[in-house]
Write a protein that holds these residues in place. Sequence first.
Motif, PDB file in Angstrom:
ATOM      1  N   ILE A 228      51.621  45.665  41.552  1.00 32.05           N
ATOM      2  CA  ILE A 228      52.416  46.426  42.546  1.00 32.05           C
ATOM      3  C   ILE A 228      52.835  45.729  43.814  1.00 32.05           C
ATOM      4  O   ILE A 228      53.967  45.905  44.279  1.00 32.05           O
ATOM      5  CB  ILE A 228      51.294  47.790  42.891  1.00 32.05           C
ATOM      6  N   ALA A 229      51.888  44.982  44.185  1.00 29.92           N
ATOM      7  CA  ALA A 229      51.929  44.337  45.384  1.00 29.92           C
ATOM      8  C   ALA A 229      53.298  43.219  45.383  1.00 29.92           C
ATOM      9  O   ALA A 229      54.057  42.957  46.050  1.00 29.92           O
ATOM     10  CB  ALA A 229      50.875  43.287  45.824  1.00 29.92           C
ATOM     11  N   TYR A 230      53.271  42.671  43.847  1.00 28.28           N
ATOM     12  CA  TYR A 230      54.300  41.807  43.870  1.00 28.28           C
ATOM     13  C   TYR A 230      55.509  42.355  43.800  1.00 28.28           C
ATOM     14  O   TYR A 230      56.535  41.731  44.207  1.00 28.28           O
ATOM     15  CB  TYR A 230      54.055  40.995  42.374  1.00 28.28           C
ATOM     16  N   SER A 231      55.626  43.637  43.146  1.00 27.83           N
ATOM     17  CA  SER A 231      56.896  44.336  43.095  1.00 27.83           C
ATOM     18  C   SER A 231      57.483  44.385  44.511  1.00 27.83           C
ATOM     19  O   SER A 231      58.602  44.385  45.144  1.00 27.83           O
ATOM     20  CB  SER A 231      56.792  45.586  42.310  1.00 27.83           C
ATOM     21  N   TRP A 358      50.267  49.782  48.321  1.00 28.72           N
ATOM     22  CA  TRP A 358      50.416  48.284  47.872  1.00 28.72           C
ATOM     23  C   TRP A 358      51.741  47.634  48.294  1.00 28.72           C
ATOM     24  O   TRP A 358      52.037  46.489  48.369  1.00 28.72           O
ATOM     25  CB  TRP A 358      49.668  47.998  46.894  1.00 28.72           C
ATOM     26  N   GLN A 359      52.903  48.458  47.776  1.00 24.76           N
ATOM     27  CA  GLN A 359      54.107  47.866  47.770  1.00 24.76           C
ATOM     28  C   GLN A 359      54.480  47.644  49.268  1.00 24.76           C
ATOM     29  O   GLN A 359      55.128  46.620  49.677  1.00 24.76           O
ATOM     30  CB  GLN A 359      55.102  48.911  47.117  1.00 24.76           C
ATOM     31  N   SER A 360      54.234  48.604  50.063  1.00 25.08           N
ATOM     32  CA  SER A 360      54.694  48.745  51.559  1.00 25.08           C
ATOM     33  C   SER A 360      54.070  47.618  52.303  1.00 25.08           C
ATOM     34  O   SER A 360      54.340  47.007  53.163  1.00 25.08           O
ATOM     35  CB  SER A 360      54.544  50.093  52.131  1.00 25.08           C
ATOM     36  N   PHE A 361      52.626  47.382  51.886  1.00 26.08           N
ATOM     37  CA  PHE A 361      51.698  46.290  52.566  1.00 26.08           C
ATOM     38  C   PHE A 361      52.254  44.963  52.525  1.00 26.08           C
ATOM     39  O   PHE A 361      52.597  44.153  53.084  1.00 26.08           O
ATOM     40  CB  PHE A 361      50.443  46.415  51.861  1.00 26.08           C
ATOM     41  N   ALA A 362      52.925  44.679  51.059  1.00 24.95           N
ATOM     42  CA  ALA A 362      53.345  43.430  50.655  1.00 24.95           C
ATOM     43  C   ALA A 362      54.969  43.309  51.292  1.00 24.95           C
ATOM     44  O   ALA A 362      55.267  42.242  51.784  1.00 24.95           O
ATOM     45  CB  ALA A 362      53.784  43.608  49.112  1.00 24.95           C
ATOM     46  N   ALA A 385      51.955  34.715  43.118  1.00 28.89           N
ATOM     47  CA  ALA A 385      51.546  36.071  42.721  1.00 28.89           C
ATOM     48  C   ALA A 385      52.065  36.590  41.883  1.00 28.89           C
ATOM     49  O   ALA A 385      51.430  37.465  41.189  1.00 28.89           O
ATOM     50  CB  ALA A 385      52.421  36.649  44.212  1.00 28.89           C
ATOM     51  N   LEU A 386      53.096  36.248  41.347  1.00 24.41           N
ATOM     52  CA  LEU A 386      53.654  36.554  39.897  1.00 24.41           C
ATOM     53  C   LEU A 386      52.820  36.182  38.638  1.00 24.41           C
ATOM     54  O   LEU A 386      52.408  37.082  37.958  1.00 24.41           O
ATOM     55  CB  LEU A 386      55.055  35.884  39.922  1.00 24.41           C
ATOM     56  N   CYS A 387      52.366  34.979  38.660  1.00 27.16           N
ATOM     57  CA  CYS A 387      51.331  34.364  37.928  1.00 27.16           C
ATOM     58  C   CYS A 387      49.964  35.381  37.712  1.00 27.16           C
ATOM     59  O   CYS A 387      49.739  35.837  36.552  1.00 27.16           O
ATOM     60  CB  CYS A 387      51.009  33.173  37.638  1.00 27.16           C
ATOM     61  N   PHE A 388      49.511  35.426  38.726  1.00 20.52           N
ATOM     62  CA  PHE A 388      48.358  36.253  38.946  1.00 20.52           C
ATOM     63  C   PHE A 388      48.494  37.544  38.654  1.00 20.52           C
ATOM     64  O   PHE A 388      47.511  38.139  37.687  1.00 20.52           O
ATOM     65  CB  PHE A 388      47.746  36.186  40.454  1.00 20.52           C
ATOM     66  N   SER A 389      49.602  38.387  39.051  1.00 21.15           N
ATOM     67  CA  SER A 389      49.664  39.706  38.604  1.00 21.15           C
ATOM     68  C   SER A 389      50.193  39.761  37.150  1.00 21.15           C
ATOM     69  O   SER A 389      49.705  40.919  36.629  1.00 21.15           O
ATOM     70  CB  SER A 389      50.712  40.387  39.474  1.00 21.15           C
ATOM     71  N   ALA A 390      50.958  38.953  36.726  1.00 20.10           N
ATOM     72  CA  ALA A 390      51.269  39.198  35.263  1.00 20.10           C
ATOM     73  C   ALA A 390      49.900  38.671  34.300  1.00 20.10           C
ATOM     74  O   ALA A 390      49.775  39.622  33.483  1.00 20.10           O
ATOM     75  CB  ALA A 390      52.124  38.184  34.886  1.00 20.10           C
TER      76      ALA A 390
END
Length: 409
Positions: A228-231, A358-362, A385-390
């Motif tokens: 969510i944060a990465y998005s 979490w989106q707005s935080f990022a 962030a992409l690797c960790f979230s995936a």
Amino acid sequence: MAMDEEAPLVVEISKNENSIVNHERDEGNLGTISLGILYLSFMFCSIFASLVVRKLGSKNALILGTTGYWLFVAANLMPNWYTMVPASLYLGFAASIIWVGQGTYLTSAARSHANDHILNEAVIIGKFNGVFWGIFASHQFVGNLITLALMRDEEGGSTSGTTVLFLVFVCTVTLGAVLMCFLSKRAGKEEARQQDSSASSVSSVATLLKSIITLLQDIRMLLIIPLIAYSGLQQAFVWAEFTKYIVQPTMGESGVGGAMAVYGVFDAICSLVAGHFTFGLSSISIIVSGGALVQGAVLVWILLAHSVTAGALGILYPLLVAALWGIGDGVLNTQLSALLGILFKDDLEGAFAQLKLWQSFAIAIVFFLAPYISLQTMVVIMFVALCFSALGFLFLTLKVERAFSYRAA
């Protein structure tokens, strides 16, 4: 049903255009700081948004949410610290309830449709989200066409047509608010359960905090939060970094609208296609993995091979990046909404509140940090962030949810 799904989109048509115009009319970083304030307000208000949506109902929350967009667009007619900062603060509140209401309303409508026609619930949730996000993403294309038609660059770096542009946006928001008044109220068993719960506990902040803590103790939500944060990061990257460092050096200010229109077209198409092929957790994991690979490849290219290029290639590269990034955004929007609707049936408002929190935080982090870090630093942060979230998401779909499904059986 088409009106039910499209109405929230109408009031968002100017979102990206506001960011462009604010940057152009900047006085002392007013535009950037206003957007940062907006998303910080969005983040904090998202904590309590589920409470408001339960109290008002998803339809009324959608209608109330439009007032924040109307005020924010109107404030751009006289942009200064005394208009933009209060409007940004209020829009943060309005955006939190309109998006929690949208996720709740759309998922409830999809489940009702599936039950009424004896269809697979996960498939219908995926299709409904695909249609909504596909139409929503088209605002990038339509909004940029409107901007291109109305705004003109003049001598001395000034721009004409901004007043007319924002008047058009005010009328658009007004139309969206009127259309939302014709939405049907959700009247199924689930809505009735939510209203009963609202009548007994919505006034209790302790109950709200307990609901938040319960979600944050759920291993499924904890594994979804990084994605969510990465998005949010990848959305802000387009608005704050992509246009500044990749589009403008080769295509100029006038090329920003065209690049973002390409982004919107591919975002819309991918949203429709991804929603159509969403059948459950297995399909979601495959689609998200594909979107992650596409954006990962773009980030690697920017980090290792990007340079300002003249000629036809200088135009082609930004447009290609815009198209690929739009594909990734379309995947994340549809699949995250469908995933939350499938996994958190008993607390839709809380789940979608976490999504926007979490989106707005990022997004707020990117807007505040962007002026102080280089493109390469931002790309490295994005790639990590992409690797960790995936990885967290794949662990959820392959291991954790299988265990939850086994217990439920």
